[in-house]
Write a protein that holds these residues in place. Sequence first.
Motif, short mmCIF file in Angstrom:
data_model
loop_
_atom_site.label_atom_id
_atom_site.label_comp_id
_atom_site.label_asym_id
_atom_site.label_seq_id
_atom_site.Cartn_x
_atom_site.Cartn_y
_atom_site.Cartn_z
N SER A 1 0.84 -1.19 0.00
CA SER A 1 0.00 0.00 0.00
C SER A 1 0.88 1.24 0.00
CB SER A 1 -0.90 -0.01 1.24
OG SER A 1 -1.76 1.10 1.26
N ARG A 2 0.40 2.32 -0.69
CA ARG A 2 1.20 3.54 -0.77
C ARG A 2 0.29 4.76 -0.93
NH1 ARG A 2 6.56 4.80 -1.57
NH2 ARG A 2 6.97 6.86 -2.47
N ALA A 3 0.73 5.88 -0.38
CA ALA A 3 0.05 7.17 -0.55
C ALA A 3 1.10 8.25 -0.77
CB ALA A 3 -0.80 7.50 0.67
N GLU A 4 0.78 9.24 -1.63
CA GLU A 4 1.67 10.36 -1.91
C GLU A 4 0.87 11.65 -2.00
OE1 GLU A 4 4.13 9.85 -5.29
OE2 GLU A 4 5.08 8.02 -4.57
N PHE A 5 1.53 12.79 -1.70
CA PHE A 5 0.86 14.09 -1.75
C PHE A 5 1.77 15.10 -2.45
CE2 PHE A 5 -0.83 11.78 1.82
CZ PHE A 5 -2.20 11.93 1.63
N ASP A 6 1.16 15.94 -3.30
CA ASP A 6 1.90 16.96 -4.04
C ASP A 6 1.93 18.25 -3.24
OD1 ASP A 6 2.44 15.29 -6.16
OD2 ASP A 6 0.69 15.91 -7.32
N ASN A 7 2.79 18.31 -2.27
CA ASN A 7 2.91 19.51 -1.45
C ASN A 7 3.70 20.59 -2.18
OD1 ASN A 7 1.78 18.44 1.17
ND2 ASN A 7 3.48 17.00 0.90
N ASP A 8 3.22 21.81 -2.14
CA ASP A 8 3.99 22.97 -2.60
C ASP A 8 4.82 23.44 -1.40
OD1 ASP A 8 5.03 25.35 -3.46
OD2 ASP A 8 3.15 26.09 -4.33
N LYS A 9 6.09 23.11 -1.42
CA LYS A 9 6.93 23.37 -0.24
C LYS A 9 7.05 24.85 0.08
CE LYS A 9 10.14 20.68 -2.03
NZ LYS A 9 9.34 19.88 -3.00
N ALA A 10 6.81 25.70 -0.92
CA ALA A 10 6.83 27.14 -0.66
C ALA A 10 5.65 27.55 0.21
CB ALA A 10 6.80 27.91 -1.97
N ILE A 11 4.60 26.70 0.24
CA ILE A 11 3.41 26.98 1.06
C ILE A 11 3.40 26.14 2.32
CG2 ILE A 11 0.89 26.88 1.12
CD1 ILE A 11 0.87 27.43 -1.86
N THR A 12 3.75 24.87 2.19
CA THR A 12 3.64 23.95 3.33
C THR A 12 4.90 23.90 4.18
OG1 THR A 12 4.46 22.05 2.04
CG2 THR A 12 2.08 22.48 1.99
N GLY A 13 6.03 24.27 3.60
CA GLY A 13 7.29 24.05 4.29
C GLY A 13 7.78 22.63 4.04
N PHE A 14 8.87 22.24 4.72
CA PHE A 14 9.50 20.95 4.45
C PHE A 14 9.18 19.89 5.50
CE2 PHE A 14 11.91 23.92 1.98
CZ PHE A 14 12.33 23.21 0.86
N GLY A 15 8.39 20.24 6.51
CA GLY A 15 8.16 19.29 7.60
C GLY A 15 6.88 18.49 7.48
N VAL A 16 6.21 18.53 6.30
CA VAL A 16 4.95 17.80 6.12
C VAL A 16 5.21 16.45 5.45
CG1 VAL A 16 3.56 19.90 6.03
CG2 VAL A 16 4.52 18.95 3.91
N THR A 17 4.24 15.57 5.55
CA THR A 17 4.37 14.22 4.98
C THR A 17 4.28 14.27 3.46
OG1 THR A 17 3.41 13.18 6.93
CG2 THR A 17 3.36 11.92 4.88
N GLU A 18 5.27 13.68 2.82
CA GLU A 18 5.27 13.57 1.37
C GLU A 18 4.66 12.25 0.91
OE1 GLU A 18 8.42 13.56 -2.40
OE2 GLU A 18 9.14 13.30 -0.34
N ALA A 19 4.98 11.15 1.63
CA ALA A 19 4.51 9.82 1.22
C ALA A 19 4.61 8.86 2.39
CB ALA A 19 5.33 9.31 0.04
N ALA A 20 3.92 7.74 2.25
CA ALA A 20 4.02 6.62 3.19
C ALA A 20 3.68 5.35 2.44
CB ALA A 20 3.08 6.82 4.38
N HIS A 21 4.32 4.27 2.83
CA HIS A 21 3.97 2.97 2.24
C HIS A 21 4.20 1.87 3.26
CE1 HIS A 21 8.26 1.90 0.55
NE2 HIS A 21 8.29 2.22 1.82
N SER A 22 3.63 0.69 2.96
CA SER A 22 3.76 -0.43 3.89
C SER A 22 3.61 -1.76 3.16
CB SER A 22 2.73 -0.34 5.02
OG SER A 22 1.41 -0.44 4.50
N PHE A 23 4.26 -2.77 3.75
CA PHE A 23 4.14 -4.15 3.30
C PHE A 23 3.50 -4.95 4.43
CE2 PHE A 23 7.71 -2.24 1.14
CZ PHE A 23 7.63 -2.71 -0.16
N HIS A 24 2.62 -5.89 4.09
CA HIS A 24 1.96 -6.73 5.08
C HIS A 24 1.96 -8.18 4.59
CE1 HIS A 24 -0.12 -3.21 7.10
NE2 HIS A 24 0.24 -2.70 5.94
#
Length: 435
Positions: free
Chosen positions: A369-392
């Motif tokens: 499973s995987r999720a990604e987000f198109d953050n505009d770093k000029a607005i959000t900054g660099f400390g937000v989640t870009e992606a996450a994934h997992s294996f089960h």
Amino acid sequence: MALAQTAKEQELEARVAQLERMVEQLLAQQQQTATTVAETRAEVTEVRSAQAGTAPADGKPRIQTTPIMTAANAGTTFSYGGNIKFDTMVTDTSDGRIADGSAGRLFYLPSAIPVGGPGADGGDAYTDQHAQFSRFWFSADHVTEGGQKVKAYIEADMFGGGSNALLGNETATNTYGVALRHAYVSWNEWLAGQTWSNFMDVAALPEAVDFVGPTDGTIFVRQAQLRYTKGPWSVSIENPQTTVTPYLAAGARFNTGDNVLPDLTARWTTKGDWGHFSVAGLLRQFKWLDETATGAAVSVSGRFNMGPSDDIRYAVNAGSGIGRYLAFGLGSDVVVDASGDLDALDGYGAFVAWRHAYTPKLRSNLMYSRAEFDNDKAITGFGVTEAAHSFHANLIYSPFPKLDVGAELIFGQRFLEDDREGDLTRLHTHIKYTF
């Protein structure tokens, strides 16, 4: 001779009279016995009816002779069920521990994976045990004389947190509050109340030991709604809520209920022996104070049966402002730019799972499973989640129906926009009995 004949006749007549009296006595005794037997049978029937309930014409058993739902429509069918689920988790995180008592200690929650700076250390592994996902439900079903179907359903589990500041913890009694999961009434094609979002395909979820399993790429929301279903189509208006990330993440992300318009969803599903395929759409309004924005998302999901022992389950989700619906809100719906306007955040998520049954009692599931987000770093900054994934990977054994004993190995990662990342490794086991 005349006198002797008369005496003999008299003797015969006496014997006949005696026999008649004996016959009358036998008949009276027989009648009394029959009456006693009938009365005894009636008493036995009455006792049995009081103990087990008299079976009605529909053949369904009753637990008592009087209606169990005295305020319901006559003929309403009552049912009850649930499950007991005991979970044990051994967790190792690379960049610090997940806070004790938080949701991330109870099930796989991507947003809870700690991400630290250089030299961060998660320390030793830690163990948690709980039974908070045990649940129960009640249902009342009624069919009118005209054939209209009405259903009332309510379901709860113990994931409501501590109900007492002193006792609601793991120190002594492990007291937890009852939490509402579902509460709705349906009338033919209409449904009103709280249940799974129409944007969520519950039938595509894989069998997991964890609460959800491939959480990163999964649409997962329960909320109040009004839904209409006709054949393969369903549409709904659902409770609106907006998650907001402040400009440059200057403060903690927050929720707002300022929305005027409800979330609008539509779904089309086709199914057969091969499995099912479904497409859903979502339209949303976002509002905070006087600022508004709009978003839209689409979800494609289903299950494909590859034979009697194997199937593939999947979902692909993408859209603008999909954050609240994806991965338990891993990403935000909107961000606030420098001028104070709301900008919808684009997000994507997907999962795929393979289920294989080795025997009728033993089966396993492999998931990614995987999720990604198109953050505009000029607005959000660099400390937000870009992606996450997992294996089960799990193995589940059922020694007899309704009893599951399972173990699942989970590896998950969360990535920030500044290239930092945190890892989670977990062994999750459960014993679950459904009734």
